[in-house]
Write a protein that holds these residues in place. Structure first.
Motif, short mmCIF file in Angstrom:
data_model
loop_
_atom_site.label_atom_id
_atom_site.label_comp_id
_atom_site.label_asym_id
_atom_site.label_seq_id
_atom_site.Cartn_x
_atom_site.Cartn_y
_atom_site.Cartn_z
N ARG A 126 0.84 -1.20 0.00
CA ARG A 126 0.00 0.00 0.00
C ARG A 126 0.87 1.25 0.00
O ARG A 126 0.54 2.26 -0.63
CB ARG A 126 -0.92 -0.03 1.22
CG ARG A 126 -2.17 0.83 1.09
CD ARG A 126 -3.04 0.70 2.32
NE ARG A 126 -3.13 -0.66 2.79
CZ ARG A 126 -3.18 -1.02 4.07
NH1 ARG A 126 -3.16 -0.11 5.01
NH2 ARG A 126 -3.25 -2.30 4.41
N LEU A 127 1.99 1.19 0.69
CA LEU A 127 2.91 2.33 0.77
C LEU A 127 3.35 2.79 -0.62
O LEU A 127 3.59 3.97 -0.85
CB LEU A 127 4.13 1.95 1.61
CG LEU A 127 5.25 2.98 1.74
CD1 LEU A 127 4.76 4.17 2.56
CD2 LEU A 127 6.49 2.35 2.38
N ILE A 143 -5.12 6.55 3.00
CA ILE A 143 -3.86 6.04 3.55
C ILE A 143 -3.54 6.75 4.86
O ILE A 143 -3.01 6.15 5.80
CB ILE A 143 -2.71 6.21 2.52
CG1 ILE A 143 -3.02 5.41 1.25
CG2 ILE A 143 -1.38 5.76 3.12
CD1 ILE A 143 -2.01 5.58 0.14
N GLY A 144 -3.88 8.04 4.94
CA GLY A 144 -3.64 8.79 6.17
C GLY A 144 -4.46 8.31 7.35
O GLY A 144 -4.13 8.63 8.50
N SER A 149 1.96 3.71 11.31
CA SER A 149 2.53 5.06 11.39
C SER A 149 3.39 5.39 10.17
O SER A 149 3.45 6.55 9.74
CB SER A 149 3.34 5.24 12.67
OG SER A 149 4.41 4.32 12.71
N PHE A 150 4.05 4.39 9.58
CA PHE A 150 4.91 4.70 8.43
C PHE A 150 4.08 5.09 7.21
O PHE A 150 4.55 5.86 6.36
CB PHE A 150 5.85 3.52 8.12
CG PHE A 150 5.18 2.28 7.58
CD1 PHE A 150 4.98 2.10 6.23
CD2 PHE A 150 4.76 1.27 8.45
CE1 PHE A 150 4.39 0.94 5.74
CE2 PHE A 150 4.17 0.13 7.98
CZ PHE A 150 3.97 -0.04 6.62
N THR A 176 7.47 11.17 14.37
CA THR A 176 8.02 11.22 13.02
C THR A 176 6.99 11.73 12.03
O THR A 176 7.28 12.56 11.16
CB THR A 176 8.52 9.84 12.58
OG1 THR A 176 9.51 9.38 13.51
CG2 THR A 176 9.13 9.89 11.19
N GLY A 177 5.75 11.24 12.14
CA GLY A 177 4.70 11.68 11.23
C GLY A 177 4.40 13.15 11.39
O GLY A 177 4.23 13.88 10.40
N ALA A 178 4.32 13.61 12.63
CA ALA A 178 4.05 15.03 12.89
C ALA A 178 5.20 15.89 12.36
O ALA A 178 4.97 16.97 11.78
CB ALA A 178 3.85 15.26 14.38
#
Length: 201
Positions: A126-127, A143-144, A149-150, A176-178
């Motif tokens: 999916r990534l 996806i969000g 988390s990746f 990391t996402g933020a």
């Protein structure tokens, strides 16, 4: 050596399973000799064979269907890999992120298929939908919303992400996402300045 390994020899086990031996000499062997390794029971020889560029079509078909995915990956990096072979391999196993070039960047990879990866059950596959720089907002939001988390971090880095989706990703529980959301140039300058002010920087 395999018999010694089966009998419990530590030296044989070390030689067989821990030594990163690569028979690089095989690359320079005559074609007829290299082809005798198509049925070799040791994967590393088939891996080296698959890095060749002058194999006949019948050999490529064998390597494209090898039982070991590492052999199939090595074969897929040849210049004329058929699109369906690349797509099948990616759908089944995703990418190896540390190996360049990526298979989705292969000239024969059908990049129009990337958007279809949004629905893949395997998050590693999916990534790869995010490799489409024009992935629409609706797909980016799907996806969000993923638990991985990746995947959310990948959306936060995407060039086509909307400012309001970035705003939501700024509150991601994973730092990391933020951070990726805060660093995306799509985020309005005033919001970036506000983040820096809030951080006391």
């Amino acid at each position: 050596m395999e018999a010694e390994d089966a009998a419990g020899s530590d030296d044989a086990a070390l030689a067989l399973h821990w030594t990163p031996y690569k028979p690089s000499w095989l690359r320079d062997a005559p074609l007829a000799e290299r082809l005798t390794y198509l049925d070799c029971p040791h994967t590393v020889f088939r891996q080296i064979l698959a890095t060749g560029r002058d194999l006949p079509e019948a050999a490529w078909q064998r390597l494209d269907n090898d039982l070991d995915v590492s052999v199939r990956r090595a074969a897929a990096h040849r210049p004329d890999t058929p699109p369906e072979v690349l797509l099948r391999l990616i759908r089944a196993h995703g990418e190896r992120s540390h190996v360049r070039p990526l298979l989705v960047d292969h000239p024969n990879f059908p990049r129009q298929e990337l958007r279809g990866f949004v629905d893949e059950p395997d998050p590693r596959v999916r990534l790869l939908a995010l490799e489409d720089p024009e992935l629409p907002d609706a797909e980016l939001r799907r996806i969000g919303d993923c638990t991985e988390s990746f995947l959310r971090a990948g959306v936060a880095r995407h060039p086509n992400v909307s400012a309001d989706l970035l705003e939501r990703l700024l509150a991601d529980p994973e730092p990391t996402g933020a951070e990726d959301a805060a660093a995306n140039p799509v985020l309005p300058r005033a919001r970036m300045d506000g983040i820096i002010t809030e951080a006391g920087l």
